[in-house]
Scaffold this motif. Structure first.
Motif, PDB file in Angstrom:
ATOM      1  N   SER A 192     -38.267  80.608  48.127  1.00  0.00           N
ATOM      2  CA  SER A 192     -37.242  79.797  47.484  1.00  0.00           C
ATOM      3  C   SER A 192     -36.416  79.078  48.547  1.00  0.00           C
ATOM      4  O   SER A 192     -36.406  79.477  49.716  1.00  0.00           O
ATOM      5  CB  SER A 192     -36.325  80.664  46.614  1.00  0.00           C
ATOM      6  N   ALA A 193     -35.724  78.020  48.126  1.00  0.00           N
ATOM      7  CA  ALA A 193     -34.942  77.215  49.059  1.00  0.00           C
ATOM      8  C   ALA A 193     -33.730  78.003  49.548  1.00  0.00           C
ATOM      9  O   ALA A 193     -33.056  78.677  48.778  1.00  0.00           O
ATOM     10  CB  ALA A 193     -34.495  75.928  48.373  1.00  0.00           C
ATOM     11  N   PHE A 194     -33.461  77.915  50.844  1.00  0.00           N
ATOM     12  CA  PHE A 194     -32.296  78.556  51.440  1.00  0.00           C
ATOM     13  C   PHE A 194     -31.607  77.507  52.306  1.00  0.00           C
ATOM     14  O   PHE A 194     -32.108  77.136  53.375  1.00  0.00           O
ATOM     15  CB  PHE A 194     -32.709  79.764  52.287  1.00  0.00           C
ATOM     16  N   ASN A 195     -30.476  77.008  51.828  1.00  0.00           N
ATOM     17  CA  ASN A 195     -29.748  75.957  52.519  1.00  0.00           C
ATOM     18  C   ASN A 195     -28.874  76.582  53.596  1.00  0.00           C
ATOM     19  O   ASN A 195     -27.886  77.258  53.300  1.00  0.00           O
ATOM     20  CB  ASN A 195     -28.892  75.166  51.517  1.00  0.00           C
ATOM     21  N   VAL A 196     -29.247  76.355  54.852  1.00  0.00           N
ATOM     22  CA  VAL A 196     -28.497  76.949  55.964  1.00  0.00           C
ATOM     23  C   VAL A 196     -27.088  76.381  56.022  1.00  0.00           C
ATOM     24  O   VAL A 196     -26.123  77.091  56.313  1.00  0.00           O
ATOM     25  CB  VAL A 196     -29.244  76.714  57.293  1.00  0.00           C
ATOM     26  N   TRP A 197     -26.941  75.085  55.734  1.00  0.00           N
ATOM     27  CA  TRP A 197     -25.625  74.464  55.825  1.00  0.00           C
ATOM     28  C   TRP A 197     -24.674  75.014  54.775  1.00  0.00           C
ATOM     29  O   TRP A 197     -23.493  75.257  55.047  1.00  0.00           O
ATOM     30  CB  TRP A 197     -25.755  72.947  55.657  1.00  0.00           C
TER      31      TRP A 197
END
Length: 303
Positions: A192-197
């Motif tokens: 799944s997507a993991f937005n670091v910002w």
């Protein structure tokens, strides 16, 4: 034809509006729930401790409202600014439960002084046993007793040792639970997507250097500071002063929040270090996968 096209256009727009409204409602509801939970955490000692004055309750309520408003604004905002891992559950959930458990247990133990009950006596007995077990030479709990001045009585030292041992034990237990949960859940999931910002708003990925190296360096720094802080804080206080007055440190509210902060902050740094290390591993895995699919991307991975 015009009505038919108008109907089709309406059918296309309404679901989009409903989706946006639902997203907004979910975000506001989640922010309100989190703000309410933070307010409960702050007022918990005043609720459990007996004999709290009206002025103290008003000050605590004001602080709870301020903290709740800050949490609500942060979680309701589309773009984060301060709170890390906002969408990276269960990081903040475990931290909150850890601090809540520390606050509740210390509050019940301290409340046993003036209003003993069966439950408070049980909590105090467990706390005394934990404090004595962790009070060995050069341990953080032994160093925590150095916060007291030399004229502290044996009963006052026992109060600090019990609170420090209980808080430190709960922080270590929560840290172990955190590591196990991350291992079992495979956090952060590469599927799944993991937005670091979004989850690391204070981390600037374009500040220079390889992002993986910077994440690993920050992870090592957090792990080192998390390990050293329980030893450094009492040592620095003992070196900088002659020790805190017993009446100040053993007062109910001060003892609870001082020992909670002393145990919670290092554990939070350790959890942050573990999380950042796993994020670095996730980015490395995705980078290696992309390079394997397209070898032409290999030169760009070093920049």
């Amino acid at each position: 034809m015009q009505n038919f096209l108008g109907t089709k256009l309406q059918l296309r727009i309404v679901p989009s509006i409903d989706g946006q409204a639902r997203t907004w409602l979910n975000r506001v509801t989640g922010a309100a729930v989190r703000a309410f939970l933070v307010m409960i955490l702050i007022v918990m000692p005043s609720v459990i401790l007996p004999g709290i004055g009206t002025d103290t309750k008003q000050i605590v309520a004001l602080m709870a409202l301020f903290a709740g408003a800050l949490v609500f604004v942060e979680y309701n905002a589309v773009y984060p600014s301060l709170v890390e891992f906002r969408d990276g559950a269960p990081f903040n959930r475990i931290r909150y439960l850890m601090l809540l458990a520390i606050i509740i247990m210390l509050s019940v133990i301290v409340a046993d002084r003036e209003d003993p009950t069966t439950v408070s006596r049980l909590f105090r007995a467990v706390g005394v046993l934990i404090g004595q077990s962790l009070d060995f030479p050069y341990s953080p709990v032994r160093l925590a007793t150095f916060l007291m001045s030399d004229n502290a009585s044996a009963a006052e030292l026992m109060e600090v040792r019990t609170a420090a041992g209980t808080a430190y034990f709960l922080s270590i237990l929560s840290l172990a639970v955190f590591v196990v949960v991350l291992k079992l859940a495979g956090w952060p999931s590469t599927k799944s997507a993991f937005n670091v910002w979004v989850n690391l708003p204070t981390f600037e990925p374009t500040a220079g250097g390889d992002v993986i190296d910077r994440l690993e360096r920050d992870a090592r720094f957090n792990l080192a500071m998390g390990f050293l802080l329980p030893f450094l804080i009492p040592t620095l206080v003992a070196l900088g002063t002659a020790g805190l007055p017993p009446a100040t440190l053993t007062s109910p509210q001060t003892l609870i929040w001082a020992m909670a902060a002393w145990a919670f902050l290092p554990a939070s740094l350790l959890m942050r270090g573990v999380a950042m290390g796993r994020i670095a591993d996730m980015i490395r895995m995705k980078r290696d996968r992309n390079i394997a699919d397209d070898p032409a991307l290999a030169p760009l991975a070093n920049h």
